[in-house]
Design an enzyme around this catalytic site. Structure first.
Site, PDB file in Angstrom:
ATOM      1  N   GLN A 121       0.861  -1.193   0.000  1.00 17.30           N
ATOM      2  CA  GLN A 121       0.000   0.000   0.000  1.00 17.30           C
ATOM      3  C   GLN A 121       0.893   1.238   0.000  1.00 17.30           C
ATOM      4  OE1 GLN A 121      -2.917   0.058   3.195  1.00 17.30           O
ATOM      5  NE2 GLN A 121      -2.807   2.272   3.247  1.00 17.30           N
ATOM      6  N   GLY A 122       0.795   2.029  -1.050  1.00 17.72           N
ATOM      7  CA  GLY A 122       1.623   3.232  -1.174  1.00 17.72           C
ATOM      8  C   GLY A 122       0.791   4.481  -0.950  1.00 17.72           C
ATOM      9  N   SER A 124       1.119   6.524   2.525  1.00 18.55           N
ATOM     10  CA  SER A 124       1.832   7.485   3.386  1.00 18.55           C
ATOM     11  C   SER A 124       3.044   8.080   2.683  1.00 18.55           C
ATOM     12  CB  SER A 124       2.309   6.791   4.664  1.00 18.55           C
ATOM     13  OG  SER A 124       1.234   6.205   5.336  1.00 18.55           O
ATOM     14  N   GLU A 239      -8.667  -2.406   6.498  1.00 14.74           N
ATOM     15  CA  GLU A 239      -7.673  -2.674   7.539  1.00 14.74           C
ATOM     16  C   GLU A 239      -8.242  -2.459   8.933  1.00 14.74           C
ATOM     17  OE1 GLU A 239      -4.207  -0.408   6.651  1.00 14.74           O
ATOM     18  OE2 GLU A 239      -4.866   1.371   7.689  1.00 14.74           O
ATOM     19  N   SER A 366      -3.263   6.774  13.968  1.00 15.92           N
ATOM     20  CA  SER A 366      -2.704   6.720  15.327  1.00 15.92           C
ATOM     21  C   SER A 366      -3.809   6.776  16.389  1.00 15.92           C
ATOM     22  CB  SER A 366      -1.735   7.886  15.530  1.00 15.92           C
ATOM     23  OG  SER A 366      -2.463   9.086  15.601  1.00 15.92           O
ATOM     24  N   GLU A 368      -4.161   8.886  18.728  1.00 12.97           N
ATOM     25  CA  GLU A 368      -4.662  10.265  18.891  1.00 12.97           C
ATOM     26  C   GLU A 368      -5.730  10.564  17.828  1.00 12.97           C
ATOM     27  OE1 GLU A 368      -1.434   9.440  18.851  1.00 12.97           O
ATOM     28  OE2 GLU A 368      -0.930   9.848  20.940  1.00 12.97           O
TER      29      GLU A 368
HETATM   30  C1  LIG Z   1       3.028  -1.089  11.448  1.00 13.98           C
HETATM   31  C2  LIG Z   1       2.747  -0.001  10.431  1.00 13.98           C
HETATM   32  C3  LIG Z   1       2.429  -0.357   9.131  1.00 13.98           C
HETATM   33  C4  LIG Z   1       2.180   0.640   8.194  1.00 13.98           C
HETATM   34  N1  LIG Z   1       1.947   0.241   6.893  1.00 13.98           N
HETATM   35  C5  LIG Z   1       1.721   1.192   5.964  1.00 13.98           C
HETATM   36  C6  LIG Z   1       1.533   0.802   4.595  1.00 13.98           C
HETATM   37  O1  LIG Z   1       1.612  -0.392   4.229  1.00 13.98           O
HETATM   38  N2  LIG Z   1       1.302   1.768   3.690  1.00 13.98           N
HETATM   39  C7  LIG Z   1       1.226   3.090   4.035  1.00 13.98           C
HETATM   40  O2  LIG Z   1       0.959   3.910   3.152  1.00 13.98           O
HETATM   41  N3  LIG Z   1       1.438   3.496   5.316  1.00 13.98           N
HETATM   42  C8  LIG Z   1       1.697   2.579   6.276  1.00 13.98           C
HETATM   43  N4  LIG Z   1       1.935   2.964   7.576  1.00 13.98           N
HETATM   44  C9  LIG Z   1       2.005   4.394   7.890  1.00 13.98           C
HETATM   45  C10 LIG Z   1       0.853   4.885   8.768  1.00 13.98           C
HETATM   46  O3  LIG Z   1      -0.343   4.937   8.040  1.00 13.98           O
HETATM   47  C11 LIG Z   1       1.273   6.267   9.309  1.00 13.98           C
HETATM   48  O4  LIG Z   1       2.448   6.079  10.082  1.00 13.98           O
HETATM   49  C12 LIG Z   1       0.200   6.883  10.164  1.00 13.98           C
HETATM   50  O5  LIG Z   1      -0.893   7.273   9.374  1.00 13.98           O
HETATM   51  C13 LIG Z   1       0.731   8.128  10.933  1.00 13.98           C
HETATM   52  O6  LIG Z   1       1.335   9.016  10.067  1.00 13.98           O
HETATM   53  P1  LIG Z   1       2.800   9.599  10.333  1.00 13.98           P
HETATM   54  O7  LIG Z   1       3.718   8.457  10.607  1.00 13.98           O
HETATM   55  O8  LIG Z   1       3.135  10.503   9.201  1.00 13.98           O
HETATM   56  O9  LIG Z   1       2.699  10.434  11.688  1.00 13.98           O
HETATM   57  P2  LIG Z   1       2.102  11.908  11.844  1.00 13.98           P
HETATM   58  O10 LIG Z   1       0.812  11.996  11.113  1.00 13.98           O
HETATM   59  O11 LIG Z   1       3.156  12.897  11.489  1.00 13.98           O
HETATM   60  O12 LIG Z   1       1.824  11.956  13.392  1.00 13.98           O
HETATM   61  C14 LIG Z   1       2.870  12.200  14.341  1.00 13.98           C
HETATM   62  C15 LIG Z   1       2.244  12.261  15.711  1.00 13.98           C
HETATM   63  O13 LIG Z   1       1.322  13.358  15.764  1.00 13.98           O
HETATM   64  C16 LIG Z   1       0.042  12.904  16.190  1.00 13.98           C
HETATM   65  N5  LIG Z   1      -1.004  13.633  15.490  1.00 13.98           N
HETATM   66  C17 LIG Z   1      -1.088  13.848  14.155  1.00 13.98           C
HETATM   67  N6  LIG Z   1      -2.203  14.552  13.875  1.00 13.98           N
HETATM   68  C18 LIG Z   1      -2.832  14.774  15.058  1.00 13.98           C
HETATM   69  C19 LIG Z   1      -4.027  15.442  15.435  1.00 13.98           C
HETATM   70  N7  LIG Z   1      -4.793  16.016  14.512  1.00 13.98           N
HETATM   71  N8  LIG Z   1      -4.366  15.455  16.739  1.00 13.98           N
HETATM   72  C20 LIG Z   1      -3.588  14.857  17.688  1.00 13.98           C
HETATM   73  N9  LIG Z   1      -2.427  14.219  17.396  1.00 13.98           N
HETATM   74  C21 LIG Z   1      -2.065  14.185  16.097  1.00 13.98           C
HETATM   75  C22 LIG Z   1       0.003  11.436  15.819  1.00 13.98           C
HETATM   76  O14 LIG Z   1      -0.903  10.728  16.642  1.00 13.98           O
HETATM   77  C23 LIG Z   1       1.442  11.008  16.057  1.00 13.98           C
HETATM   78  O15 LIG Z   1       1.633  10.705  17.427  1.00 13.98           O
HETATM   79  C24 LIG Z   1       2.212   2.003   8.542  1.00 13.98           C
HETATM   80  C25 LIG Z   1       2.556   2.353   9.851  1.00 13.98           C
HETATM   81  C26 LIG Z   1       2.829   1.377  10.786  1.00 13.98           C
HETATM   82  C27 LIG Z   1       3.216   1.789  12.175  1.00 13.98           C
END
Ligand SMILES: Cc1cc2nc3c(=O)[nH]c(=O)nc-3n(C[C@H](O)[C@H](O)[C@H](O)COP(=O)(O)OP(=O)(O)OC[C@H]3O[C@@H](n4cnc5c(N)ncnc54)[C@H](O)[C@@H]3O)c2cc1C
Length: 394
Positions: A121-122, A124, A239, A366, A368
């Site tokens: 899945q592409g 993020s 998912e 997440s 949050e």
């Molecule tokens: C095990 C795993 C598998 C994954 N697999 C895939 C995959 O196959 N394909 C894919 O595309 N992605 C994948 N992901 C990515 C995942 O979807 C993102 O990591 C997730 O959506 C969070 O985005 P971010 O990492 O950019 O964090 P950010 O969005 O930058 O968040 C950083 C922190 O800020 C907090 N935050 C953000 N916005 C808010 C808000 N509005 N209010 C309060 N707190 C907030 C978050 O809770 C977090 O603690 C995977 C992630 C994990 C951990």
């Protein structure tokens, strides 16, 4: 439980006793792990247990919710390998193809998934995770192809994937969501490069995907140009459904490992520890019941906004408590961890399980973000101010 259900349970137990691999946690290289995943998936397909949630025309498809539960319960009870390599194919890609793709795309790709083609899945990107609509990877239409450049990140098992569910920006005008388009990308196309991400526990469960002028035929688009956000919702919904039911059952199946840890620590008479174990067992059962109820609601088309978030949040918090108790019981020995755990969440390698448990507070939205959904969209509480994170920064 009906007599048919009992018969199905016995049939699966017998089959698992004969066919399930026993040594899958001892794989010491990523290649050995991937080979064992492929062989286990092929066996499940052959026996008709790989895709019980697919329609009836597929081997083992068309199962009722009760039957699906039995299959997942038995696979979890016997501690069979979690299908890390093919869950995006069988859940995410299937849901997207089934709900939003053309008949031609469906008939082309679904049989290939059962033959072992794997998908990633592409979605993020650096800067587009919780705020998924902020995607910047750009697709420009030139005749019969989209030319795509950009970067994806955290793509589970992308280094082994044949195909990718790709969300890209085709327009910068109007609301962010309206400029997104959904493409099915062959990972072998020129311009696609994949770099695995080395994690703290030794795994390489995810990868970055770099896209440099990749030419994707327009026929690989799902839905209309600009309708990618709606298609992505079908992918994301998958998912938060069956995946969580399977994971919850696996956590319940692994409760035995915690009781073994209580014995190994010589704490079977420690009232404090027993209280924690009892409370956790009840909580794990409650998460399984929440997952069951959610799936039933979805099948009855009675799902409300926030229902999925409750299950996701309950699972991720419970998994944290599960691994915390394991680390506490295992004491110093629990500080050691296996070099590779391959996304295993309930292995009994307590420190690795503990570190992996954080992944589920982020994956699929997440904690949050789930709390925001429950508070704002389910309970009707005031919405958080827009851009408060960026504006709060100095
Ligand atoms: C095990 C795993 C598998 C994954 N697999 C895939 C995959 O196959 N394909 C894919 O595309 N992605 C994948 N992901 C990515 C995942 O979807 C993102 O990591 C997730 O959506 C969070 O985005 P971010 O990492 O950019 O964090 P950010 O969005 O930058 O968040 C950083 C922190 O800020 C907090 N935050 C953000 N916005 C808010 C808000 N509005 N209010 C309060 N707190 C907030 C978050 O809770 C977090 O603690 C995977 C992630 C994990 C951990």
């Amino acid at each position: 439980m009906t007599q048919e259900d009992d018969a199905l349970r016995r049939e699966i137990r017998d089959w698992i006793a004969r066919e399930a691999p026993r040594d899958w946690r001892t794989a010491s290289t990523h290649e050995a792990f991937v080979a064992s995943q492929r062989s286990w998936f092929a066996k499940l397909v052959g026996a008709g247990y790989a895709v019980p949630h697919w329609p009836r025309e597929w081997p083992g498809g068309g199962r009722s919710l009760a039957e699906q539960k039995i299959i997942y319960e038995e696979l979890a009870r016997a501690d069979t390998p979690r299908l890390l390599l093919s869950f995006v194919s069988t859940y995410h890609a299937f849901a997207t193809l089934a709900e939003c793709a053309s008949a031609q795309q469906r008939s082309h790709y679904l049989p290939r998934i059962l033959e072992g083609e794997t998908w990633c899945q592409g979605f993020s990107e650096p800067g587009a995770g919780s705020d998924l609509a902020a995607i910047r990877s750009r697709a420009e239409r030139r005749g019969d192809v989209y030319v795509v450049s950009g970067q994806k990140v955290w793509s589970t098992m992308a280094q082994y994937a044949d195909m990718c569910l790709l969300l890209v920006r085709t327009s910068a005008d109007g609301p962010k969501q309206a400029g997104l388009t959904y493409l099915l990308m062959d990972m072998r196309l020129p311009g696609v490069s994949v770099r695995p991400i080395h994690q703290i526990q030794g795994d390489e469960e995810f990868a970055e995907i770099f896209l440099d002028e990749v030419e994707i035929p327009v026929s690989q688009r799902v839905g209309e140009e600009g309708a990618g956000w709606a298609v992505a919702q079908a992918t994301l919904a998958s998912e938060r459904g069956l995946t969580l039911m399977e994971l919850s059952y696996r956590m319940r199946g692994a409760m035995l490992r915690l009781s073994e840890a209580v014995h190994a620590a010589g704490r079977t008479c420690d009232a404090g520890v027993l209280r924690k174990l009892g409370a956790l067992a009840t909580r794990v059962d409650a998460v399984c019941a929440l997952a069951d109820r959610f799936l039933q609601k979805r099948m009855d088309e009675d799902e409300r906004v926030g229902d999925a978030s409750i299950v996701k949040l309950a699972y991720s918090r419970c998994l944290r408590a599960w691994t915390n108790l394991g680390v506490e019981l295992a004491d110093l020995a629990g500080q050691m961890h296996a070099p590779i755990t391959f996304g295993d969440l309930n292995s009994g390698n307590w420190m690795a399980d503990f570190m992996n448990s954080y992944a589920w507070t982020i994956a699929g939205g997440s904690d949050e973000v789930q709390r925001n959904i429950i508070a704002e969209r389910m309970l009707g509480m005031p919405r958080e101010p827009k851009n408060w994170i960026t504006e709060a920064r100095p």
